[in-house]
Design an enzyme around this catalytic site. Sequence first.
Site: not given
Length: 286
Positions: A62, A215, A217-218
């Site tokens: 990261y 994460g 999702f429509t």
Amino acid sequence: MQTKRDHSFKLGDRQVKRIGYGAMQLAGPGVFGPPKNIDAAREVLRAALAAGVNHIDTSDFYGPHVTNQLIRDTLSPYPDDLVIVTKIGARRDDKANWLPAFSAQELRQAVEDNLTNLGLQQLDVVNLRLMFGTHQPEEGSLEAPLSVLAELQQQGLVRHIGLSNVTMTQIEEAQKICKIVCVQNHYNLVHRHDDDMIDALAAEGIAYVPFFPLGGFTPIQSSKLNDLAARHHVTPMQLALAFLLQRSDNILLIPGTSSVTHLGENLAAGELTLSADVIEELNSLA
């Protein structure tokens, strides 16, 4: 909805609260480079510990190196009850691409870098992040890289070992090589491929750590979640996190944020109990 008492779960040989903190968002855009406001990033870390968080998830890729150095410079010397979990198995190039890093040399170097940048003599938990599929698990043997990590554990550089982005077949293969204390995969309200895996791990006392709680999702799913959250006077993120906490006792959450306000909202999800009717509505999103 009503309040409920805090819960914890065993991660390796340590009890941790079921809502921890994921440090990924403390790096710059695209998880690359430094944050825009280092002081604000440090404030979030301090606020997490002040609120009782004792499980932080990070990685030396990261930034790279950014979040680990922030954690070290802000929180070290660490509280005795703090468990820091990191990941190896990937690296970043100068264009911020995510690339596999599975050679013995790369894995050993990754452990050394995590130790140095976190300021530790031993890493609490190291997850081997498989890269056969970048965005989702794909089959492939993990024997070679995991054997290297198991050797580093025997040398005392790593206390416990976990896995990330893996299938059940790979978990079973891994358990023949070393003890596995946690699995970190993509799972949420609408991404439910690991339902059977979660139940199997729970039976063995192994923690499951879902990432991307919102994460995939429509727009329709997001709209329904927003409406349901508004009706119950909570945020969509709080509703999604509360659902995961009630899904199984072995689920540990690591929601990430670069905002102290959002951190508090995320932690407050641990105080919610969802009714059977709300759970049914949330299940319908999948």
